[in-house]
Scaffold this motif. Sequence first.
Motif, PDB file in Angstrom:
ATOM      1  N   VAL A 191       0.853  -1.185   0.000  1.00 56.79           N
ATOM      2  CA  VAL A 191       0.000   0.000   0.000  1.00 56.79           C
ATOM      3  C   VAL A 191       0.895   1.242   0.000  1.00 56.79           C
ATOM      4  N   GLY A 249       0.426   4.356   0.339  1.00 54.43           N
ATOM      5  CA  GLY A 249       0.228   5.363   1.370  1.00 54.43           C
ATOM      6  C   GLY A 249       1.066   5.124   2.613  1.00 54.43           C
ATOM      7  N   MET A 250       1.521   3.892   2.802  1.00 54.36           N
ATOM      8  CA  MET A 250       2.361   3.581   3.952  1.00 54.36           C
ATOM      9  C   MET A 250       3.650   4.411   3.959  1.00 54.36           C
ATOM     10  N   MET A 303       4.002   7.420   3.525  1.00 57.32           N
ATOM     11  CA  MET A 303       3.805   8.701   4.205  1.00 57.32           C
ATOM     12  C   MET A 303       3.946   8.557   5.718  1.00 57.32           C
ATOM     13  N   GLY A 304       3.463   7.461   6.243  1.00 58.59           N
ATOM     14  CA  GLY A 304       3.541   7.262   7.689  1.00 58.59           C
ATOM     15  C   GLY A 304       4.911   6.792   8.139  1.00 58.59           C
ATOM     16  N   GLN A 335      -5.899  14.029 -11.900  1.00 59.58           N
ATOM     17  CA  GLN A 335      -5.367  14.933 -10.894  1.00 59.58           C
ATOM     18  C   GLN A 335      -4.057  14.423 -10.310  1.00 59.58           C
ATOM     19  N   MET A 392      -1.687  13.991  -6.719  1.00 56.93           N
ATOM     20  CA  MET A 392      -1.784  13.878  -5.266  1.00 56.93           C
ATOM     21  C   MET A 392      -0.389  13.805  -4.665  1.00 56.93           C
ATOM     22  N   LYS A 393      -0.131  14.703  -3.747  1.00 54.80           N
ATOM     23  CA  LYS A 393       1.159  14.704  -3.073  1.00 54.80           C
ATOM     24  C   LYS A 393       1.152  13.668  -1.954  1.00 54.80           C
ATOM     25  N   PHE A 394       2.151  12.831  -1.929  1.00 56.15           N
ATOM     26  CA  PHE A 394       2.310  11.861  -0.847  1.00 56.15           C
ATOM     27  C   PHE A 394       3.069  12.555   0.281  1.00 56.15           C
ATOM     28  N   THR A 395       2.324  13.319   1.057  1.00 57.55           N
ATOM     29  CA  THR A 395       2.933  14.150   2.088  1.00 57.55           C
ATOM     30  C   THR A 395       3.207  13.324   3.338  1.00 57.55           C
ATOM     31  N   ASN A 432       3.849  12.463   7.150  1.00 55.61           N
ATOM     32  CA  ASN A 432       3.246  12.961   8.378  1.00 55.61           C
ATOM     33  C   ASN A 432       4.276  12.868   9.508  1.00 55.61           C
ATOM     34  N   PRO A 492      -3.735   3.563   9.953  1.00 54.68           N
ATOM     35  CA  PRO A 492      -2.516   2.763  10.101  1.00 54.68           C
ATOM     36  C   PRO A 492      -1.440   3.099   9.081  1.00 54.68           C
ATOM     37  N   MET A 493      -1.787   3.813   8.036  1.00 56.62           N
ATOM     38  CA  MET A 493      -0.794   4.159   7.020  1.00 56.62           C
ATOM     39  C   MET A 493      -0.015   5.408   7.397  1.00 56.62           C
ATOM     40  N   SER A 494      -0.739   6.460   7.792  1.00 60.61           N
ATOM     41  CA  SER A 494      -0.087   7.747   8.042  1.00 60.61           C
ATOM     42  C   SER A 494       0.138   8.036   9.511  1.00 60.61           C
ATOM     43  N   GLY A 495      -0.625   7.404  10.385  1.00 68.83           N
ATOM     44  CA  GLY A 495      -0.534   7.716  11.792  1.00 68.83           C
ATOM     45  C   GLY A 495      -1.396   8.914  12.152  1.00 68.83           C
ATOM     46  N   ARG A 537      -2.661  12.601  12.997  1.00 67.35           N
ATOM     47  CA  ARG A 537      -2.275  13.930  12.535  1.00 67.35           C
ATOM     48  C   ARG A 537      -3.407  14.905  12.811  1.00 67.35           C
ATOM     49  N   PRO A 545      -4.458  16.528   2.914  1.00 73.72           N
ATOM     50  CA  PRO A 545      -2.994  16.548   3.058  1.00 73.72           C
ATOM     51  C   PRO A 545      -2.284  16.237   1.748  1.00 73.72           C
ATOM     52  N   MET A 546      -2.977  15.600   0.820  1.00 76.74           N
ATOM     53  CA  MET A 546      -2.372  15.235  -0.465  1.00 76.74           C
ATOM     54  C   MET A 546      -2.613  16.300  -1.527  1.00 76.74           C
ATOM     55  N   GLY A 547      -3.196  17.414  -1.108  1.00 79.56           N
ATOM     56  CA  GLY A 547      -3.496  18.480  -2.061  1.00 79.56           C
ATOM     57  C   GLY A 547      -4.988  18.558  -2.321  1.00 79.56           C
ATOM     58  N   SER A 548      -5.346  19.385  -3.286  1.00 74.99           N
ATOM     59  CA  SER A 548      -6.764  19.522  -3.626  1.00 74.99           C
ATOM     60  C   SER A 548      -7.229  18.274  -4.367  1.00 74.99           C
ATOM     61  N   MET A 549      -8.435  17.823  -4.043  1.00 70.42           N
ATOM     62  CA  MET A 549      -8.934  16.587  -4.643  1.00 70.42           C
ATOM     63  C   MET A 549     -10.382  16.774  -5.076  1.00 70.42           C
TER      64      MET A 549
END
Lengths: 422, 254
Positions: free
Chosen positions: A257, A259-260, A262-263, A283, A285-288, A290, B107-110, B112, B190-194
């Motif tokens: 995945v 998105g992992m 990012m964390g 579009q 998408m930024k993988f920002t 955290n 679980p992916m980003s934690g 915030r 957080p990933m921008g405009s969607m």
Amino acid sequence: MLPLATFDTAWSIIARTHWDTTYNGVNWTALRDSLRPRAAAAATQGELRAVLQAMVGSLRQSHFDIIPAEVSDVAVGGAEAVEGSRAGQVGLTTRWSEGLLLVTDVEAGSPAARAGVQAGWTVEQIGADTVAARLARLAGSTDPRRLALSAYRLAEGGLRGAPGTSVTVRFRDGAEQAQVRTLDRAPIGGTEVKYGNLPPQLADLSWERRTIDGRRVGVIRFNIWMPVLGRAFDVAMDSLRDSDGLVIDIRGNFGGVAGMAMGIGGHMVDSAVPVGIMTTRAQSMKFTMNPRRVNTANERVAPFGGPVALVVDALSVSTSEIFAGGLQDLSRVRVFGEQTAGQALPAVAERLPNGDILYHAIADFRGPSGRSMEGDGVIPDEVVRPARAALLRGEDPALDRAAAWAATAPTPGPVTRPRVLP
Amino acid sequence: MQQFTRVIAAAFTVTTLALPALAGAQALPSVTEVFDRHIAAIGGREAIMQLSSVQQKGTMEMAAMGISADVVIAMAKPNKSTMTMSIPGLGEIQQGFNGEVAWGNDPMSGPRISEGAELEARKASANFHESFGIYDTEKFTSIKVLEKTQYGGEEAYKVEMIRKVGPSSMAYFSVASGLFIGSQTTAVTPMGSMEINAVAGDYKPFGAIKMPTKLSQSQAGQDIMITFTDITFDGVKDDAFALPPAIQALVKKP
């Protein structure tokens, strides 16, 4: 009608979702017209899958594949011998290097360990398959990274099987003596997880602390980017937060995945910077990342600020490359090991009318510098290959080099701004 | 009620000025008429204004990808909300807003907390009664009925809603039933405009209020279907919106 409906559905999904309206130079309509009659004539699942594979293969991009229903639909806990799932294993890790299929690791307590197999031995034959000879004939005629992947698949295909069965393997030891072992297959370690239409995967994370000249180095290794490991990574970070340096070993990590990233990346940056940007047809998408300012006890902490080394190889794929390339672009990590697979496109897995899964990329992905990891992959800052002599001495050259660097490298400056991305 | 009147009055003025030619040609209803039809269709202004909270339970499916989840959404006056989505193989995705702190955890980003433009957007769009079609005039620069068009497979009035702060949107109301049937919004994430396209439908009565039980969304090329099976009013306790411990730790200054 089912073959045709399946073909048309697969073609239409890609027509609708491929981020590049030139389809990487393929005339997508002409391709449909040429392949559709073959799909209509397909009398078996095998014939249809061959047509579908020809279609997705024409794109010459990673993350386009047809996953047979009988592979994707294995229930968690199933006993079938499926790549990536809880099939029986013997406890060996192998890599193609120096023209040899090397045993690079033997899991403690595994059937292979009990049989006395050692890192640095070479694998010559698995069952009736003289796999090493087959691979040697391929060497030189294909990209070394493809060869590495083929070697892995051949070896795993022979070594894995239903738990309770066994396989006879002919090795050559450090004294160049033939060693034949019959190895039992058993379920080994990790947590089995099924995510959507993807086949069941075995997720495993381990960590250790090394002391090098009085300096503390934390080492975390995990085999897949699945959210089930997110908490385990957090726990490992809590235990290793006071380390002088950190090594993350993602060799043999085939992705997961996206998105992992990012964390996990957020444990190593103190500001919300992107590890890269994903661009679909519609579009971006930024993988920002955290910044992780809370530990597992819900106490406020600072993200890890010390030096971080990543260890990669040709079997570091997809999210592993997004992560490694992105943090390398940001100068937050130093990368050791071998060039990665170069298969780094975000993808989804969709069900087709015949039950098979169309695994297809839906976006381009570029790191903070604007580069794509698709194709070239991530080039390590320090190339370190598995060497048989070192393995026989009990060493792990890439990991050892990364740990030595992490022990002594200065604390890096803050990551504040990507070089290219907004 | 007074707030609502101000929204509609302001919006109608702008509509009249901006689209003089269309007003006569298409005989579009006023914003007031469009909103009032929806409000009446789901149970009436008086019934809505008496509500203090709502909890919606159901399932989320990304059928093409074989992903399904249990979903629980709770909202309460004046602007509190929380959502929990439990996805097999992934874990729990949570979001919340307690009126001041907008947060997320997965679980992916934690864990915030939202900051900057994202927080401002969350604050601006958080309003319990907006969920039922009653809008706060102070939050919008303009609201216009743009045209009669097709949306979600039926004829609809397209209403442009420009916020002073946060994401603006297009809302669609069924010409036949008057009900709200979907929206197009640019969300700040957080990933921008969607871009998020949503279609609401299959309205069913839950006590005195009719609510949509199907919500299909298209985000980043993926289709998501949410089906609500259980909707209850006025039973959500305030502690449902309490910040989880990890978020409390983030909010504390070091």
